[in-house]
Design an enzyme around this catalytic site. Structure first.
Site, short mmCIF file in Angstrom:
data_model
loop_
_atom_site.label_atom_id
_atom_site.label_comp_id
_atom_site.label_asym_id
_atom_site.label_seq_id
_atom_site.Cartn_x
_atom_site.Cartn_y
_atom_site.Cartn_z
N CYS B 89 0.83 -1.19 0.00
CA CYS B 89 0.00 0.00 0.00
C CYS B 89 0.87 1.25 0.00
O CYS B 89 0.64 2.19 0.76
CB CYS B 89 -0.99 0.00 1.15
SG CYS B 89 -0.33 -0.61 2.69
N GLY B 90 1.88 1.26 -0.84
CA GLY B 90 2.70 2.44 -1.01
C GLY B 90 3.43 2.85 0.26
O GLY B 90 3.91 2.00 1.00
#
Lengths: 142, 289
Positions: B89-90
């Site tokens: 998720c980045g």
């Protein structure tokens, strides 16, 4: 100067309206609010709440929570709300009524069969469930 | 020049990765919608709870109340760090972890001990290897997250705080701004900081029902539970937003890579054809002699 009424639950802003009066179930008993009332902060129990909007009375059941009145603004913080007015068909009302009756009988039986202080929490829970069921019935006009 | 077969194999591999990133983006997007709805619906309630709490706190001697009184200077601080259980998720978890570590370092001193409660597997995995003191690791709250779970965490924090185990508690979490942006915030949970209500005080004293004390026994505690729940919901919505954005980027990057590789493959194929042609012609020329 009329009252601004806001009812909020953790899952939504139930309503925000300009009303003439509000009546709700306080821990110490029912109280009514009119414009220019003294500031108030009250703990609430489950019960029937009513408000007057353009001369028309609206009824709804509210769960336990808090009410605040300050500067003609009423804030109701509660766990749950039941609005019979949102039920459009007679079948839906009937269903809601039966559900409430069932809940009431179940909670009533549970409270009656209470077996002493070891299950005090459970007793408390059934009393709350009972009050909530009664509140819904009252809102339905039973 | 890499040979044609290798390039084709790479294209196939990038394609299948892209299928995964695209699917993850869709899943995150669907779950984001629910999570976003949840947090946006809770915010009005949280804001008004704060308002009501401030109304009573502003008319009370705060030094008396266990959850409102400030303890200066704090000798022991608890940071509750909200990360996610899953990755991909980045910068979601990296940002939180870095902030938590920095907070632990700047708040800590010889007179002030900082301990961490970590929610989420990703924070645990990172912070375990860092020079910070971890008190408790909580994982798995995000599956079927509900108010009861948050309230349980809130209650345990209140209990320890009232017992004097901590003098201040902070939440470190990602606040949900929009699908594309999340903001890491460090928020004081305890002692509760009520809003300033001094200027809207109107004539006439408040009526407290059943009594001021009864309300003060319940409201602040409820507020803490609610804040924990709100922070969890903010974090969940941020996580899905971050994942959706990250997976969208990954899908786009895969597209680009496929384009480049396809170009390379075509060049390699043409080079092969040219070479074969040249060989055939050279062969034919040899026969003509």
């Amino acid at each position: 100067m009329p009252l601004t009424l806001e009812i909020v639950t953790p899952t939504r802003l139930v309503l925000r309206k300009t009303v003439e009066s509000f009546t709700g179930p306080g821990k110490l008993g029912e109280f009514g609010l009119l414009p220019a009332h003294r500031p108030l902060l009250a703990a609430m129990r489950s019960g029937l709440a009513r408000y007057l909007e353009e001369g028309k009375e609206h009824r709804l059941a509210i769960g336990p929570g808090f009410a605040q009145l300050d500067n003609d603004r009423v804030i109701i913080l509660t766990d749950e709300v039941f609005e019979p007015e949102k039920l459009t068909s007679p079948e839906e009302r009937d269903e809601a009524r039966h559900a409430a009756l069932d809940d009431r009988d179940k909670a009533d039986a549970a409270a009656r069969s209470w077996s002493g202080p070891t299950s005090a929490d459970e007793f408390e829970e059934s009393v709350l469930a009972l009050e909530w069921a009664r509140a819904r019935l009252a809102a339905l006009g039973e | 020049m890499p040979n044609l077969k290798d390039i084709r194999r790479r294209i196939a591999s990038v394609r299948s990765t892209q299928k995964i990133t695209r699917a993850m983006k869709m899943v995150a997007g669907a779950r984001l919608r629910r999570a976003q709805q949840n947090i946006e619906q809770l915010r009005p309630y949280a804001r008004r709870t704060m308002e009501v709490l401030s109304a009573i706190a502003g008319r009370t001697d705060q030094t008396d109340h266990p959850l409102l009184a400030r303890r200066e200077p704090p000798g022991k601080v608890l940071l509750v760090v909200l990360t996610s259980d899953r990755g991909l998720c980045g910068g979601f978890n990296a940002n939180i972890n870095r902030t938590a570590e920095r907070e632990a370092r700047t708040r800590g001193s010889a007179d002030c001990e900082v301990v961490l409660d970590i929610i989420g597997r990703k924070g645990r995995d990172y912070l375990r290897r860092r020079p910070v003191k971890i008190r408790r690791e909580i994982t798995g709250v995000f599956e079927n997250l509900n108010y009861a779970k948050a309230a349980e965490i809130g209650r345990s924090i209140v209990r320890e705080y009232t017992n004097g185990r901590f003098d201040a508690v902070f939440l470190v979490y990602n606040e949900f701004k929009s699908v594309m942006t999340q903001k890491v915030v460090v928020e004081q949970l305890l002692p509760i900081k009520p809003e300033d209500t001094s200027d809207d005080r109107q004539a006439g004293e408040f009526i407290f029902e059943p009594s001021k004390q009864a309300l003060l026994d319940r409201l602040p505690q409820m507020y803490v539970e609610l804040e924990v729940y709100r922070a969890l919901l903010e974090s969940v919505a941020s996580e899905f937003g971050a994942r959706m954005t990250a997976m969208d980027n990954a899908t786009k990057n895969a597209d680009e890579m496929i384009d480049t590789l396809t170009l390379q493959a075509n060049r390699a194929r043409q080079a092969g054809i040219t070479k074969e042609l040249l060989e055939v012609m050279a062969g034919a020329a040899g026969l003509m002699k």
